[in-house]
Design an enzyme around this catalytic site. Structure first.
Site, mmCIF file in Angstrom:
data_model
loop_
_atom_site.group_PDB
_atom_site.id
_atom_site.type_symbol
_atom_site.label_atom_id
_atom_site.label_comp_id
_atom_site.label_asym_id
_atom_site.label_seq_id
_atom_site.Cartn_x
_atom_site.Cartn_y
_atom_site.Cartn_z
ATOM 1 N N GLY A 176 2.830 -1.068 4.286
ATOM 2 C CA GLY A 176 2.861 0.354 3.944
ATOM 3 C C GLY A 176 4.282 0.808 3.693
ATOM 4 O O GLY A 176 4.840 0.651 2.607
ATOM 5 N N GLY A 177 4.906 1.392 4.718
ATOM 6 C CA GLY A 177 6.237 1.981 4.586
ATOM 7 C C GLY A 177 7.251 1.079 3.890
ATOM 8 O O GLY A 177 7.998 1.529 3.011
ATOM 9 N N HIS A 202 -9.471 1.086 4.979
ATOM 10 C CA HIS A 202 -8.203 1.348 5.674
ATOM 11 C C HIS A 202 -8.462 2.328 6.815
ATOM 12 O O HIS A 202 -9.271 3.254 6.685
ATOM 13 C CB HIS A 202 -7.172 1.912 4.696
ATOM 14 C CG HIS A 202 -5.796 1.941 5.284
ATOM 15 N ND1 HIS A 202 -5.401 2.915 6.156
ATOM 16 C CD2 HIS A 202 -4.753 1.094 5.152
ATOM 17 C CE1 HIS A 202 -4.157 2.669 6.543
ATOM 18 N NE2 HIS A 202 -3.745 1.565 5.940
ATOM 19 N N ASN A 205 0.865 -1.179 0.000
ATOM 20 C CA ASN A 205 0.000 0.000 0.000
ATOM 21 C C ASN A 205 0.903 1.231 0.000
ATOM 22 O O ASN A 205 1.457 1.601 1.029
ATOM 23 C CB ASN A 205 -0.885 -0.045 1.266
ATOM 24 C CG ASN A 205 -1.726 1.207 1.430
ATOM 25 O OD1 ASN A 205 -1.824 2.028 0.511
ATOM 26 N ND2 ASN A 205 -2.335 1.349 2.599
ATOM 27 N N TRP A 206 1.030 1.829 -1.179
ATOM 28 C CA TRP A 206 1.955 2.958 -1.307
ATOM 29 C C TRP A 206 1.405 4.237 -0.679
ATOM 30 O O TRP A 206 2.135 5.218 -0.546
ATOM 31 C CB TRP A 206 2.265 3.218 -2.780
ATOM 32 C CG TRP A 206 3.015 2.134 -3.473
ATOM 33 C CD1 TRP A 206 3.306 0.871 -3.005
ATOM 34 C CD2 TRP A 206 3.585 2.196 -4.794
ATOM 35 N NE1 TRP A 206 4.010 0.161 -3.939
ATOM 36 C CE2 TRP A 206 4.193 0.949 -5.057
ATOM 37 C CE3 TRP A 206 3.628 3.189 -5.780
ATOM 38 C CZ2 TRP A 206 4.840 0.668 -6.256
ATOM 39 C CZ3 TRP A 206 4.267 2.914 -6.979
ATOM 40 C CH2 TRP A 206 4.866 1.664 -7.209
ATOM 41 N N LYS A 207 0.125 4.245 -0.379
ATOM 42 C CA LYS A 207 -0.526 5.453 0.169
ATOM 43 C C LYS A 207 -0.257 6.651 -0.751
ATOM 44 O O LYS A 207 -0.129 6.467 -1.960
ATOM 45 C CB LYS A 207 -0.058 5.696 1.616
ATOM 46 C CG LYS A 207 -0.233 4.439 2.479
ATOM 47 C CD LYS A 207 -0.079 4.673 3.948
ATOM 48 C CE LYS A 207 -0.237 3.341 4.683
ATOM 49 N NZ LYS A 207 -0.155 3.489 6.139
ATOM 50 N N GLU A 230 -6.894 4.793 7.820
ATOM 51 C CA GLU A 230 -6.709 6.205 7.456
ATOM 52 C C GLU A 230 -7.948 6.744 6.732
ATOM 53 O O GLU A 230 -8.313 7.904 6.894
ATOM 54 C CB GLU A 230 -5.449 6.351 6.593
ATOM 55 C CG GLU A 230 -4.187 6.181 7.436
ATOM 56 C CD GLU A 230 -3.000 5.594 6.698
ATOM 57 O OE1 GLU A 230 -2.980 5.611 5.451
ATOM 58 O OE2 GLU A 230 -2.071 5.104 7.381
ATOM 59 N N SER A 280 3.435 -1.789 10.405
ATOM 60 C CA SER A 280 4.884 -1.811 10.632
ATOM 61 C C SER A 280 5.507 -3.178 10.362
ATOM 62 O O SER A 280 6.496 -3.542 10.998
ATOM 63 C CB SER A 280 5.232 -1.320 12.045
ATOM 64 O OG SER A 280 4.801 0.022 12.209
ATOM 65 N N GLU A 286 -5.334 -4.775 10.723
ATOM 66 C CA GLU A 286 -4.336 -3.723 10.880
ATOM 67 C C GLU A 286 -4.608 -2.940 12.158
ATOM 68 O O GLU A 286 -5.387 -1.983 12.153
ATOM 69 C CB GLU A 286 -4.394 -2.761 9.683
ATOM 70 C CG GLU A 286 -4.074 -3.410 8.365
ATOM 71 C CD GLU A 286 -3.445 -2.403 7.409
ATOM 72 O OE1 GLU A 286 -2.382 -2.717 6.869
ATOM 73 O OE2 GLU A 286 -3.999 -1.299 7.238
ATOM 74 N N GLY A 336 2.414 2.523 10.738
ATOM 75 C CA GLY A 336 3.337 3.632 10.543
ATOM 76 C C GLY A 336 4.043 4.074 11.816
ATOM 77 O O GLY A 336 4.711 5.096 11.835
HETATM 78 P P1 PGA Z 1 2.777 0.469 7.644
HETATM 79 O O1 PGA Z 1 1.311 0.635 7.011
HETATM 80 O O2 PGA Z 1 3.319 -0.825 7.110
HETATM 81 O O3 PGA Z 1 3.530 1.666 7.164
HETATM 82 O O4 PGA Z 1 2.609 0.444 9.121
HETATM 83 C C1 PGA Z 1 0.500 -0.470 6.821
HETATM 84 C C2 PGA Z 1 -0.818 -0.004 6.243
HETATM 85 O O5 PGA Z 1 -1.299 1.052 6.650
HETATM 86 O O6 PGA Z 1 -1.412 -0.675 5.378
#
Ligand code: PGA
Length: 254
Positions: free
Chosen positions: A237-238, A98, A9-11, A100, A216, A170, A176
């Site tokens: 994500g990251g 998600h 997930n590149w966001k 977010e 994470s 999640e 993050g």
């Molecule tokens: P993260 O994000 O790996 O940066 O914690 C995961 C996500 O939000 O899908």
């Protein structure tokens, strides 16, 4: 057989040139280095999905996913993107719910039920996210909260349709933040999620549902997380923004 998936997930990251570089690196590394049964889903920003398609061979190990879609098929919804649009450019997966999106864009369980319907009606596989806040984890019924997210947004589906959904657990406190859930915490919740699904749809379907862990996850902790019996891969994500690290996470699945 439960399908193993690692999704990136590149966001809201990367310029077009950076996105192209990351795509070609990941696609090549996965082709050269990844063996065994795992599907890699890349979810770049929607703006780059059409370009991204060109890097991904149909029927291969790598698939394309979007980070969101609107619940309606079309209409006066300025700035939004619908499931039929995604399908028309060859997108196969869509992340829905998600944390977010829930937190910053006010997405509710009821609205997510509509998004899930639209995705499935248009042949997209929803990667449905659930997970509790830190406050709930410390002070509340966090398992009940996650179960309600599933019940409210997914359990209206027929068994046959539900079987097409991918779940991503999640925990919000781990996204993050560098605070990964321990492999035991992840396993416990994935087990609860599977048991909740079994209560609604029966054991056979529950055993076949892919449940990803997200929060994470990285090349250091992925192998231990993915080794848990109810963890079938990750939503990353990251660590999905760097080709080497992301490919290492994918390799940790087998
Ligand atoms: P993260 O994000 O790996 O940066 O914690 C995961 C996500 O939000 O899908």
């Amino acid at each position: 057989m439960r399908k193993k998936i690692v999704a990136g997930n590149w966001k809201m990251n990367k310029t077009l040139e950076e996105a192209k570089a990351l795509l070609s690196e990941v696609v090549n590394m996965v082709k050269d280095e990844v063996t065994g049964d795992v599907t890699v889903v890349l979810c770049p920003p929607a703006l780059y999905l059409t370009t991204s398609r060109q890097y991904i061979t149909a029927g291969g190990r790598v698939a394309l996913g979007a980070q969101n879609c609107h619940e309606k098929a079309s209409g006066a919804y300025t700035g939004e993107i619908s499931a039929p649009m995604l399908q028309s450019i060859g997108v196969e997966y869509v992340i829905l719910g998600h944390s977010e999106r829930r937190q910053y864009f006010g997405e509710t369980n009821a609205q997510l039920a509509d998004k899930v319907n639209s995705a499935l009606e248009n042949g997209l596989t929803p990667i449905f996210c659930c997970g509790e806040s830190r406050d709930l984890r410390e002070n509340g019924d966090y398992i009940g909260f996650v179960k309600d997210q599933l019940t409210d947004s997914l359990f209206h589906l027929s068994a046959e349709t539900f079987a097409k959904v991918v779940i991503a657990y999640e925990p919000i406190w781990a996204i993050g933040t560098g605070l990964t859930a321990s492999s035991a915490q992840a396993q416990d919740m994935h087990f609860e999620i599977r048991r909740h699904i079994a209560g609604q749809y029966g054991d056979a379907i529950a055993q076949d549902i892919t449940i990803l862990y997200g929060g994470s996850a990285n090349e250091k902790n992925a192998a231990e997380l993915f080794a848990q019996p109810d963890v079938d891969g990750g939503l990353i994500g990251g660590a999905s923004l760097k080709s080497r690290e992301f490919t290492n996470v994918v390799k940790a699945v087998n």
